[in-house]
Structures are given as structure tokens and as C-alpha cells.
Enzyme design. Structure first.
Site, PDB file in Angstrom:
ATOM      1  N   GLU A  44     -89.710 -85.934   2.547  1.00 58.98           N
ATOM      2  CA  GLU A  44     -90.477 -85.021   1.699  1.00 58.98           C
ATOM      3  C   GLU A  44     -90.245 -85.258   0.040  1.00 58.98           C
ATOM      4  OE1 GLU A  44     -90.652 -80.705   3.686  1.00 58.98           O
ATOM      5  OE2 GLU A  44     -88.479 -81.601   3.767  1.00 58.98           O
TER       6      GLU A  44
ATOM      7  N   GLU B  66     -87.516 -82.235  11.714  1.00 56.41           N
ATOM      8  CA  GLU B  66     -86.914 -80.846  11.690  1.00 56.41           C
ATOM      9  C   GLU B  66     -87.204 -79.744  12.912  1.00 56.41           C
ATOM     10  OE1 GLU B  66     -87.463 -82.122   7.295  1.00 56.41           O
ATOM     11  OE2 GLU B  66     -88.368 -82.187   9.156  1.00 56.41           O
TER      12      GLU B  66
END
Length: 672
Positions: free
Chosen positions: A113, A134
Site C-alpha cells: 500500500e 489481509e
């Protein structure tokens, strides 16, 4: 600051490095985020030509520091963590100075990210893995990934990275990341940093303009519909993180970045404060830590060196074992069987699998040739005379296995370890009549051997520490996750799965329709429905294990007349992923059918009772070992935490066993 040829001003290079080697990867906790924030401030103050992030050797960053998650006890804390990450990473995205991520190594979760927030990305061909995993641990990409990625590479690619890959335990290779558009350019690892700096300079000078294809928004809703359909079919709504990720990806189509990231923060906070994410993080910790440090193992210095392996049998399981031992131990492996045709078939299977690996690029020809040379076969068991480790994989019959060991013991040295791959029989009984019963140990693999990581190591009543230490050392070399198990019928995984399926067939025997029984457990989000699982295991194998357990515990493991009928008929349970109509006609039920809810309740109650009895009997050291076995041997999902966290949070454990299996907060949100 770094001087780059062709630029008037130096570049600012920020290296993510936690001060440890690659075995302790970089991650972002609150301290790490503040440190990055400070580094960005100092870099911008220097007015560089560009700012670039890179990592320490082999590691870019593997995301949020999830070891701190259990300490988040209030929702506000989770919100603050999400907002802090967004605030720091946004500085790279909003910077008027060009920002680059030089992804030199593994980049997962928040690590990828932060790279996505940079204006441009290079990736090293040596990076081990890239992805946003995730969802697999009960969370969502919470620092911009769910909004940035689909608007960079399109919704189809983003759904693959954010949903499909985590749920199938996959990540991206560097070439895949470049092909999808996650990275702008791929460089070889040897001179990665130099090439990345040169490329960045060419971008800053305007000589290179990375191509960013326009995102197709017309297909967005169609991809979302298909993804939801796939999730519903597979998980049946049981995984909150997958549902939240789907909502965030849908939002990314039209939402501005501020609204999208605000939704991310709220979703992340909801999940962090949910029991499913805590169970997932508990499961992740078991797989990553406990699996590498098994409980109850003797001093490894007691382990004997293994220079040759013997495999009794040359069937499919034996051949899989021979291949695994040859690949991992790199020592001679010899198979034996009753006749030359069976031996040749077994050795041929091993060599055929080696050829397949060469064809897929997983082995080079030199290594393959060596492996072929290590594996041989014979009908004469005297070839085991110099073997240090002999494993049997013959038919699951106690008398036959005892006969095998009686014959082998006369051939091998007194120190040779004799390992049995039995799935349910007593290791102690198998060794009882031998001159050296102390060197017999259970070594129970799961099928397919190359895929499932669990190895149940069973200590018989007279198994000594030298044998046990050798078994664990060999298991580690085989790259298996080993769990020490007491010599009890069917050990851990098969005992629990058989108790589970016994309740399923009890419902069928009572007259419950097959379709009702098969879908009753959908709310758990298990990887397979009961009948598909039984088809995979094999009805005959399941029936045999059931007989062993019925003999040991007749009050809890009943013989099912319908399962016996299915075995005798030799019919497949499933045809084209549907219940076989012939099987549906074959079964005969009673007049007291159960509802789906009743079937589920009885199955869970049975599991709770069996887990409690196993722990009381010392079959394993702790509930964590049972969960690890179910995760790695039965493929039970992270969101259940294995089995005991779900039994705790559903109230089943306290109702059936009178207590929780795990302390509050271990695999659940701490309650004040």
C-alpha cells in the site's frame, strides 16, 4: 541523499529497515509509521529531485505489525491506527515532488500500500512475494489499497489481488505484478537499485512516461456481481473480511479518495474489533510461530543422522513419500513391494513426477537427474540393511503392519528408526512384539503429501527420546509442521473429522435428506461440504477409521449402515460437484429427520465433547495444538481459528464442556 547522473539536484532515498536481518521483516506499527513520517519530512525539506522508498535486503515491507493487534481493546484505537497510516502514506501520494517505490523485496499488505501511494513503482525480479493478503487474516487493506489498486489496474485485477489470492493463499510474483500494472517496470535483482535510480531520473527528466491504461469502469459492476457470487458459493457469508473487501471495491468505482479511505478506516476498525479477525490472527500466529516450535520435542542433539531411507510399499502414498524424502533429504530412497511390477510402478511414478516438475520449471535438469538417481526399488527387503529410517505405507491393518515390522527388524540396524504412516492404528500395539519397540514412531502424513503441511508425530508407549528427536528432525527437513501426539485412536485430525462426519451420517440414518445434511454446515464457511470431504478422503477409508474409533469409543462413534452401503456399492458420493442421485436412492433413513440447524448443533456439540476428552486425556499438550492440526491437516479456515475459538465464541464449549478452551482475549476480542 543520493547523487543521480543527469539530475541537478540529489534524490532522497528512504530505506525501510528495522535493524534486523531478513528473518525479521520490516513492518509498520505506530512507531514505524511515525519514523516514516519523520523521514518524509526530512526528505522534503532537502528539496530533492525525487523521493524514493526502498527496503533492506530481500524485504521491502510486509505490512502492519499484526503482533500489536491483540493489544487494541477499544474501537477508537483501531480507528486511530487506520487514520495514522492513511495520513503518513498520503504525504507520498500528495507530494509535489515525484515519489517512487523501489520494491526490492517482499511487499505485502501495508508494504504494498505504501508503494501504491507513490507516483511510480519499480520491482525487483528477486522480490519473493507481492500482495494484499489481509482478507486471509480477517482484515481488509486498510491504508488505501482497496481504493488505489482498482483505480490503477482495473477491478478484475484488484479483485484477484484483494480477494481471490488471499483466499487461495497465493501472492503475486514480480513478473505478474508488472504485467498487471502494479509496478511500472521490472528490473533484475543484481543491479536493481542502480537501474531504479536511473529509470527514476529518466522519468523526472521527462524522457520516460510510464503507460497507465485507462481503467474500464463499464465492467466494474459485472466483476463485482461475479465476485460476490463466487464468495457466496464458497464461504456462504461466513467471512466478514471478504464481505467488507467486496463493499470497499464496489465503493472504489465512484467514490473520491477521501471518502473511500474513510470507509476503509471504519471497515478496518469493525473487523479488528470482531472475533473472526482475532481468531484469524491467532491462527496466523499458530502457523507462523507454534508450527516452527513444536511443544514436547526432546533435545535435537539426540537426533540420529539419516543417510538412507527405506519405504515399505510402492503404492500411491508410498511413492509420494519416496519423492518427498528424496527431494528434501537428498539421500538414497529405496521402495519395496511384493512384486517387481508394483515396484516398477512406484519408481515410475516418482520419476514421472520429477519430469513434471522439470516441465513446469520447478526443477532444473541437473537436480532432476540427481533425484532420479536417488530413488530405486526392489522386491528384496535386504536393501534396508543400511537404512537409518524406514517408513511403512502398507494397507491399514494392524496384523499386516506388525508382520512387516517383525520382518524389517531382523534386517535393519538396532538404531534404525521404524516409522508408521498409520492414520488410526495403535503405534504401541504395532511395536509390542518387537525386540526394540523403543524405535517405533508414528509419522502420519496427510494426502496429498506434497501439499498438506501437517505431520502428526505419534509417541508410542515405549518410543524413546532418540527416536522421537530423529522423527522431529526429519519432519523439519521435510519442511512439515510437526505436532507431538499421544498414541490414541486416530490421533487428532482423523478423530475429530470422524466424530464430525459421524454426526452427519447419524442425521442421514435418522432420515434427514442428503441435501439438508450437506448444506447444514455452510454458515461455518468450511473449505468443503461434508459429502465432498468424504469423497476426497474416500468412503472406504472413512469407514475403516470409523471402525477403529467405534471399537475404542462405541458410545460416541456409531457404525452407520448408510455409510456401509455406500462403501459396499462403490458409488461416488459426488458427480459433477452434485450429490450422486444413485447414492440418494441407495440411502435409507428413519422417520426422525433433523433440521439443518439441528444437524449443525449436534456436529458442533460432538466436536466440543471430543476436543474436551482429547485434552483431558493428554492427546496433545494444549488446545493450540488441536487448532494447528485442524488448520494444517484438515484445511479448516483461519476465521474459525481452527476449531476451539469458534466453539468458544459460539458458546458451544461452555455448554458442552463446562468451560472455554481458550482464555478470553486469546483468539477473541478482550471483553472489559
Amino acid at each position: 541523499m543520493v547523487r543521480v547522473p543527469g539530475l541537478d539536484k540529489p534524490a532522497a532515498l528512504i530505506t525501510l529497515d528495522n535493524g534486523f536481518d531478513h528473518t525479521k521483516p520490516n513492518s509498520f506499527g505506530p512507531g514505524g509509521l511515525r519514523s516514516l513520517d519523520d523521514a518524509i519530512t526530512r526528505a522534503m525539506a532537502a528539496e530533492p529531485a525525487f523521493i524514493a522508498l526502498t527496503g533492506k535486503p530481500y524485504i521491502f515491507c510486509v505490512g502492519a505489525d499484526i503482533t500489536g493487534m491483540p493489544y487494541l481493546t477499544e474501537r477508537d484505537q483501531a480507528v486511530a491506527l487506520g487514520e495514522l497510516g492513511h495520513a503518513v502514506f498520503a504525504r507520498l501520494r500528495d507530494s509535489t515532488v515525484p515519489t517512487f517505490a523501489f520494491v526490492n523485496g517482499a511487499a505485502l499488505g501495508g508494504g504494498l500500500e505504501v508503494a501504491l501511494h507513490c507516483h511510480y513503482r519499480t520491482v525487483s525480479g528477486g522480490a519473493a512475494a507481492l500482495g494484499l493478503p489481509e482478507v486471509a487474516i480477517g482484515l481488509v487493506p486498510g491504508w488505501g489499497g482497496s481504493q488505489l489498486l482498482p483505480n490503477l489496474i482495473g477491478i478484475a485485477g484488484a479483485a484477484q489481488v484483494i480477494l481471490q489470492n488471499p483466499l487461495t493463499q497465493k501472492t503475486l510474483k514480480p513478473a505478474q505484478a508488472a504485467e498487471l500494472g502494479v509496478a511500472d517496470v521490472l528490473f533484475e535483482p543484481a543491479d536493481f537499485l542502480e537501474r531504479s535510480l536511473e529509470w527514476a531520473a529518466s522519468v523526472v527528466r521527462g524522457e520516460v512516461t510510464p503507460q497507465r491504461p485507462e481503467v474500464d469502469r463499464e465492467m466494474w459492476d459485472g466483476v463485482m456481481f461475479f465476485a460476490k457470487q463466487q464468495l457466496d458459493e464458497r464461504l456462504h457469508g461466513a467471512v466478514p473480511s471478504a464481505n467488507k473487501a467486496l463493499e470497499l471495491l464496489a465503493l472504489a468505482k465512484e467514490a473520491d479518495f477521501a471518502d473511500g479511505t474513510a470507509a476503509e478506516t471504519q471497515a478496518l476498525a469493525d473487523l479488528i474489533m470482531g472475533d473472526e479477525s482475532r481468531a484469524s490472527l491467532y491462527a496466523f500466529d499458530l502457523v507462523q510461530r507454534r508450527a516452527k516450535r513444536p511443544v514436547g520435542v526432546p533435545d535435537r542433539e539426540l537426533a540420529r543422522k539419516v543417510t538412507k531411507v527405506g519405504v515399505v510399499g510402492a503404492g500411491l502414498m508410498a511413492s509420494q513419500l519416496a519423492l518427498l524424502f528424496a527431494r528434501r533429504l537428498q539421500v538414497p530412497v529405496v521402495l519395496t513391494d511384493l512384486d517387481q511390477a508394483r515396484v516398477d510402478k512406484g519408481v515410475g511414478y516418482v520419476r514421472g513426477e520429477i519430469d513434471k516438475m522439470v516441465g513446469k520449471g520447478r526443477l532444473d535438469e541437473g537436480t532432476a537427474a540427481k533425484l532420479r538417481g536417488l530413488v530405486s526399488g526392489s522386491v528384496d527387503k535386504s536393501v534396508f540393511a543400511d537404512a537409518d529410517f524406514v517408513i511403512e505405507a502398507v494397507f491399514e491393518n494392524l496384523d499386516l503392519k506388525k508382520q512387516v515390522w517383525a520382518e524389517i527388524e531382523k534386517i535393519v540396524t538396532p538404531e534404525a528408526v521404524l516409522a508408521t504412516n498409520t492414520s488410526s492404528l495403535s503405534v504401541s500395539a504395532m511395536a509390542a512384539d518387537l525386540e526394540h519397540p523403543e524405535r517405533v514412531v508414528g509419522f502420519h502424513f496427510f494426502n496429498p503429501v506434497a501439499v498438506l503441511p501437517l505431520l502428526e508425530i505419534i509417541k508410542g508407549e515405549r518410543t524413546d527420546d532418540y527416536t522421537l528427536a530423529t522423527a522431529f528432525a526429519v519432519g523439519k527437513e521435510l519442511r512439515k509442521s510437526c505436532v507431538l501426539v499421544k498414541d490414541a485412536p486416530a490421533f487428532v485430525v482423523n478423530r475429530l473429522l470422524t466424530r464430525f462426519t459421524s454426526e452427519v451420517f447419524a442425521a442421514i440414518d435418522a432420515g434427514t435428506p442428503l441435501s439438508t445434511v450437506d448444506t447444514a454446515l455452510d454458515p461455518l464457511g468450511l473449505p468443503m461440504r461434508p459429502l465432498a470431504l468424504l469423497q476426497l478422503v474416500g468412503p472406504a477409508v472413512a469407514y475403516h477409521v470409523g471402525e477403529t474409533l467405534h471399537t475404542a469409543f462405541p458410545d460416541r462413534f456409531a457404525d452407520s449402515p448408510n455409510l456401509k452401503k455406500i462403501v459396499d456399492a462403490g458409488l461416488p458420493l459426488m458427480v459433477d460437484d452434485e450429490i450422486n442421485p444413485e447414492v440418494a436412492e441407495l440411502v435409507e433413513g428413519g422417520s426422525a429427520p433433523l433440521s439443518a440447524e439441528d444437524v449443525r448443533g449436534k456436529a458442533l456439540d460432538a466436536l466440543a465433547e471430543e476436543v474436551a476428552l482429547m485434552l483431558d486425556d493428554g492427546v496433545v499438550a494444549e488446545p493450540q495444538d488441536i487448532d494447528l492440526c485442524m488448520l494444517l491437516g484438515a484445511g479448516w479456515p483461519f476465521h474459525l481459528g481452527g476449531v476451539t475459538p469458534y466453539l468458544d465464541r459460539s458458546g458451544t464449549a461452555e455448554r458442552v464442556a463446562g468451560h472455554r478452551f481458550l482464555a478470553p482475549g486469546v483468539a477473541s476480542v478482550p471483553r472489559s
